[in-house]
Design a protein around this motif. Structure first.
Motif, PDB file in Angstrom:
ATOM      1  N   GLU A 105     -23.856  13.684  -2.578  1.00 48.71           N
ATOM      2  CA  GLU A 105     -23.949  12.512  -3.453  1.00 48.71           C
ATOM      3  C   GLU A 105     -24.033  12.933  -4.917  1.00 48.71           C
ATOM      4  O   GLU A 105     -23.424  12.308  -5.790  1.00 48.71           O
ATOM      5  CB  GLU A 105     -25.167  11.674  -3.059  1.00 48.71           C
ATOM      6  N   LYS A 108     -21.237  12.128  -7.708  1.00 49.55           N
ATOM      7  CA  LYS A 108     -21.669  11.459  -8.931  1.00 49.55           C
ATOM      8  C   LYS A 108     -21.182  12.213 -10.161  1.00 49.55           C
ATOM      9  O   LYS A 108     -20.693  11.623 -11.129  1.00 49.55           O
ATOM     10  CB  LYS A 108     -23.190  11.335  -8.953  1.00 49.55           C
ATOM     11  N   LYS A 109     -21.317  13.533 -10.120  1.00 49.32           N
ATOM     12  CA  LYS A 109     -20.890  14.331 -11.265  1.00 49.32           C
ATOM     13  C   LYS A 109     -19.374  14.260 -11.440  1.00 49.32           C
ATOM     14  O   LYS A 109     -18.864  14.128 -12.560  1.00 49.32           O
ATOM     15  CB  LYS A 109     -21.335  15.782 -11.086  1.00 49.32           C
ATOM     16  N   ASN A 144     -17.461  11.803 -10.565  1.00 46.66           N
ATOM     17  CA  ASN A 144     -17.172  10.474 -11.103  1.00 46.66           C
ATOM     18  C   ASN A 144     -17.444  10.404 -12.601  1.00 46.66           C
ATOM     19  O   ASN A 144     -16.714   9.744 -13.351  1.00 46.66           O
ATOM     20  CB  ASN A 144     -17.995   9.416 -10.374  1.00 46.66           C
ATOM     21  N   LYS A 145     -18.509  11.081 -13.036  1.00 45.07           N
ATOM     22  CA  LYS A 145     -18.826  11.097 -14.460  1.00 45.07           C
ATOM     23  C   LYS A 145     -17.789  11.888 -15.250  1.00 45.07           C
ATOM     24  O   LYS A 145     -17.416  11.516 -16.367  1.00 45.07           O
ATOM     25  CB  LYS A 145     -20.226  11.669 -14.686  1.00 45.07           C
TER      26      LYS A 145
END
Length: 314
Positions: free
Chosen positions: A165, A169-170, A172-173
């Motif tokens: 996760e 998340k990273k 996506n950033k």
């Protein structure tokens, strides 16, 4: 040795789950704010790149082959219509890559567009792993009798899930930051000269740095080089491998786009964490042709997301 029926059934369930996810007609566009259905499109241009390395519409790519009683890693054929494809963007937002697919990488903006598309390709594949993981843990849980071992497996599952996760998340950033730079305008649209070499130092926003001790460690370095010869492999991948004898792993994004008479190479890595950044070590791989090809070969060994000309394999 005869194949284990239970193992084969489990193997088939995993493959079916992956195929169902990949063929999901209800996949949605990954462009922020868009709720339209995604279409299947190429990460690497079919028209001006994959066509240059295919033979009768066929490429070679890594695959797992069932060789009972087990599966083995090997190289197999893949059709050009399937190579590098994913359901990432709707028909409208796939058009933002039109110039890259038609003309190749000609400007700084094109570099960012190609990086943005590859990041979303990687995120898409990470989500496939998320879909498979519950099947593996369910299999382990039902096959184990020892409750203590089950507890250990459960802790491992939670740790792996949390790590995945964080990783997504990273990613996506990274994708969000790259898209913001593209949409902000101001990127150099001037055409590159031959043998162009471009290094971009990208500062990530505060949100992506919230869990970092060093606020600059997640800033990205993007390096692009246009080489004046044909590299017979297309690549769009993220790998982790050791660049030194101490065993510390480096995370590297590598994109290789072959054309008829030249190739584009893009590498990307986190500035504060990578040995590539230390003392400008990446120059060792980018400026020197032999080192660059060695890096591509090493990446191929550690990745599944590459597609090669069949004539180069034999």
């Amino acid at each position: 040795m005869r194949p284990n029926k239970e193992a084969i059934e489990f193997d088939n369930s995993v493959e079916n789950a992956v195929k169902k996810y990949l063929n999901n007609k209800q996949a949605y566009c990954m462009y922020p704010g868009c709720n339209m259905h995604a279409i299947s499109s190429h990460t690497i241009s079919k028209k001006i790149s994959l066509n240059q390395i295919s033979e009768n519409g066929i490429l070679f790519s890594p695959e797992s082959k069932r060789m009972y009683p087990e599966k083995k890693y090997g190289i197999g054929e893949i059709g050009i219509n399937d190579a590098s494809t994913f359901k990432g963007f709707c028909k409208i937002h796939d058009e933002i890559f039109f110039s890259v697919d038609k003309n190749g990488i000609k400007s700084q903006k094109d570099v960012f567009l190609q990086v943005y598309r590859v990041l979303n390709f990687i995120i898409f594949n990470e989500n496939v792993i998320n879909k498979m993981a519950p099947l593996f843990y369910e299999k382990l849980n039902t096959s184990l009798k020892n409750e203590n071992i089950k507890k250990i497996i459960e802790r491992g599952k939670n740790t792996a899930t949390e790590a995945n996760e964080i990783r997504i998340k990273k990613l996506n950033k990274y994708s969000s930051n790259i898209l913001n730079i593209i949409n902000a305008g101001g990127l150099n649209s001037a055409t590159f000269d031959e043998e162009a070499f471009l290094t971009l130092d990208i500062t990530m926003d505060q949100d992506i740095q919230e869990n970092s001790h060093n606020k600059n460690e997640d800033n990205l370095i993007i390096v692009h080089r246009k080489v004046n010869y044909h590299i017979p492999v297309a690549m769009a991948t993220k790998v982790s491998f050791s660049l030194n004898t101490q065993g510390k792993e480096d995370e590297l994004f590598l994109i290789c786009i072959p054309y008829e008479n030249y190739s584009d190479l893009i590498i990307m890595f986190a500035k504060g964490k990578s040995l590539f950044a230390k003392n400008n070590h990446y120059l060792h791989y980018i400026y020197n042709d032999l080192n660059m090809l060695e890096l591509i070969e090493k990446t191929m060994v550690n990745s599944e997301d590459w597609w090669m000309s069949p004539r180069e394999w034999y």
